[in-house]
Structure formats: structure tokens, C-alpha cells
Design an enzyme around this catalytic site. Structure first.
Site, PDB file in Angstrom:
ATOM      1  CB  SER A  14      11.038  -6.477 -13.422  1.00  0.00           C
ATOM      2  OG  SER A  14       9.709  -6.927 -13.638  1.00  0.00           O
ATOM      3  CE  LYS A  44       5.211  -1.010 -21.106  1.00  0.00           C
ATOM      4  NZ  LYS A  44       4.257  -0.317 -20.229  1.00  0.00           N
ATOM      5  CG  MET A  97      -0.712   6.222 -14.092  1.00  0.00           C
ATOM      6  SD  MET A  97      -0.982   6.789 -15.796  1.00  0.00           S
ATOM      7  CE  MET A  97      -0.032   5.609 -16.698  1.00  0.00           C
TER       8      MET A  97
END
Ligand code: ATR
Length: 282
Positions: free
Chosen positions: A24, A75, A225
Site C-alpha cells: 500500500s 470495502k 484505473m
């Protein structure tokens, strides 16, 4: 709100939870934002085991954390967990940002779509209004960005997906917000688009969605993306098809983080220098 017992230089703690998480870039990005805006925060990465998300969030809150980001695969769980959701998170079915409110309730937001829109419109001066958009894919990544895209008032969003039912379901879900249709890839032949956004996971496997040739207008844009050191296979396709601009999702990553930072801190960081710094790292 500070209390009598707060120390003046108290560091507020945030984290990103996911699995895997070691890759990350969020700790680096938020640490850059904090330095730039003189905000006293610490931002870490937390690896969470499957089934352990709710407990991990509870532990972080109990230990004094102020909020968190959520990434794959939590999520949707985050969406279920929060007490309150922003409209864009609510319809997205996914939460990527949680703010712990002073009354200990959890506010959930989804900043992915506004991150994409800001990257396109602010960083690249790509106007979406009245344009014909083609969005590739109908999974969680696409669902997360459709409302902010529709709010830019494009003439049309066509969602193309291999599994057509998923494209139709998304079109149905969002049709009250604008002109949106589901489509097979094969039905795209003969149509023209101003902007194609790749929201499939195909780039991860170096694959290209089955796009026909000659579907780009003049001065068209291709946006992936995903991002990588080298142009993705979709962006290489865009170049072959003579797109005027081909852009990867690194700017979107930094912009979605900036929106989370704003939700937590009430301060908007300058994203340009952070985009440059992340680009240098990859
Ligand atoms: P994410 O959360 O990243 O969106 P997902 O929900 O699993 O992940 O969705 C992945 C999307 O990429 C789907 O739209 C998938 O198409 P299908 O629904 O038809 O499976 C799409 N996808 C993945 N690999 C692809 C490929 N090689 N070509 C075209 N679409 C692809």
C-alpha cells in the site's frame, strides 16, 4: 474537539486496513500530505485476516485511532459496519474511508469516484460534461465511481462487461442519476466514445478487454484505473487507436487519498507534488 486532558502536540492516528497491505502507498501519501499541511498525524498499514475486520476496526477505535482507509477485500464489510454513509458510499455498496465521530459512531464514505473525477478534470483538464463515456467492467471498482462520474453530466455512460447481467444491473441501479446503459463488448462496434475508462481487473493479468477497433472519437481519452511502471496493455491499445491522451490511475490513487484526508482533517493537500513523488517510487 479537544479536552482538558489532551496534550497540545497530540498525534492523531489513522491506518489503512486490507489484505494484502504491504504494497500500500497510502502511508507514504498521507505522510506527505501531513508534512505539507503541518498536520500532526501518524498513518500506518494494518494487515487484517479474513473474518477479523470488525474486531480490527473496534480495536483501532478503542486504542484512540481517529479514522481509517479500507482496501481490498474489506470495502463491502466496511459498508455494512458503519452507522452512517455518505450518498456516494451508500450507492457504491463499498466504503473506503471511515471517520470515528466524537460520539463514537462510524461515518463511512467512498472517495474513489471523486478521486477519479478530480484526476481527470483538475489534473488533466478532461471535460466530462456532455461527453460519451465508455466504462469497461461492472465489478466493485466500477460501481464505486459511477455516481461522481454521472454528477459531471456526461451525455451517456455505456458500461461494457463480459458478463452482461452485471452491466445491466449497474445501469438499472444508477439510471435515476443520468443516462446510463449496459452493453456487450461486441455491440460497441460502430459506436464512438470521447473517454474510455478501464475499470476491469484485466490489466492486473496483462489482458485487454475485447474491444473493437475504431471506437474512439477524435481527441479521445483513455484512462486506466490501474497504474504500473510501464503503460498498461489498455493504455497501449489506446495509443494504437490514436487516443489523444492516455492516463493511468496513479493520480486517482492520490486524489482519493486527498479526499479522505480532507474528510478527517478539514484541509485539502496539494496533490501535484505527491503524485510526482509516488510516480518516482514505482
Ligand atoms: P473489482 O473489485 O476490481 O472491480 P471484481 O468485482 O472481481 O473486481 O470485477 C472485475 C471486473 O473485471 C469484472 O467486470 C470482470 O468482468 P466479468 O464480470 O465479466 O468477469 C472484469 N474483467 C476481469 N478480467 C477481464 C478481462 N480479461 N477482460 C474483460 N473483463 C475482465
Amino acid at each position: 474537539m479537544s479536552s482538558l486532558f489532551d496534550f497540545e502536540n497530540k498525534t492523531d492516528r489513522y491506518t489503512v486496513m486490507g489484505n494484502p497491505i504491504s504494497h500500500s502507498k497510502s502511508p507514504f501519501i498521507h505522510t506527505c500530505f501531513a508534512k505539507q499541511t503541518s498536520q500532526n498525524i501518524e498513518y500506518t498499514a494494518t494487515q487484517v485476516d479474513p473474518g477479523g475486520f470488525e474486531q480490527a476496526v473496534g480495536n483501532f477505535q478503542a486504542s484512540g485511532g481517529k479514522g481509517l482507509n479500507i482496501t481490498v477485500p474489506f470495502k463491502q464489510e466496511a459498508w455494512e459496519l458503519v452507522d452512517e454513509r455518505s450518498p456516494r458510499a451508500n450507492i457504491a455498496g463499498a466504503v473506503n474511508t471511515i471517520l470515528f465521530k466524537p460520539d463514537n459512531t462510524l461515518l463511512g464514505d467512498n472517495t474513489d469516484g471523486i478521486g477519479l473525477v478530480r484526476d481527470l478534470t483538475n489534473n488533466h483538464q478532461c471535460n466530462i460534461e456532455n461527453k460519451r463515456l465508455l466504462v469497461l467492467g461492472a465489478g466493485g471498482a466500477v460501481r464505486g465511481v459511477l455516481l461522481p462520474l454521472l454528477e459531471q453530466k456526461p451525455a451517456l455512460i455505456t458500461i461494457a462487461n463480459r458478463t452482461i447481467d452485471k452491466a445491466h444491473l449497474l445501469a438499472q441501479l444508477y439510471k435515476q442519476h443520468g443516462n446510463i446503459l449496459g452493453s456487450h463488448y461486441t455491440d460497441l462496434a460502430g459506436q464512438k466514445f470521447d473517454l474510455i475508462i478501464n475499470g476491469t481487473s484485466a490489466s492486473l493479468n496483462d489482458q485487454l478487454p475485447p474491444l473493437p477497433d475504431n471506437i474512439l472519437m477524435e481527441n479521445a481519452w483513455c484512462y486506466d484505473m490501474m497504474y504500473a511502471k510501464d503503460p498498461t496493455v489498455f493504455l497501449r491499445w489506446g495509443n494504437q487507436q490514436k487516443a489523444t491522451n492516455t492516463i493511468d490511475g496513479l493520480g486517482m490513487l492520490v486524489e482519493q487519498a486527498a479526499e479522505s484526508f480532507y474528510l478527517w482533517r478539514g484541509v485539502r493537500p496539494d496533490t501535484q507534488e505527491v503524485i510526482k513523488a509516488v510516480r518516482e517510487q514505482i
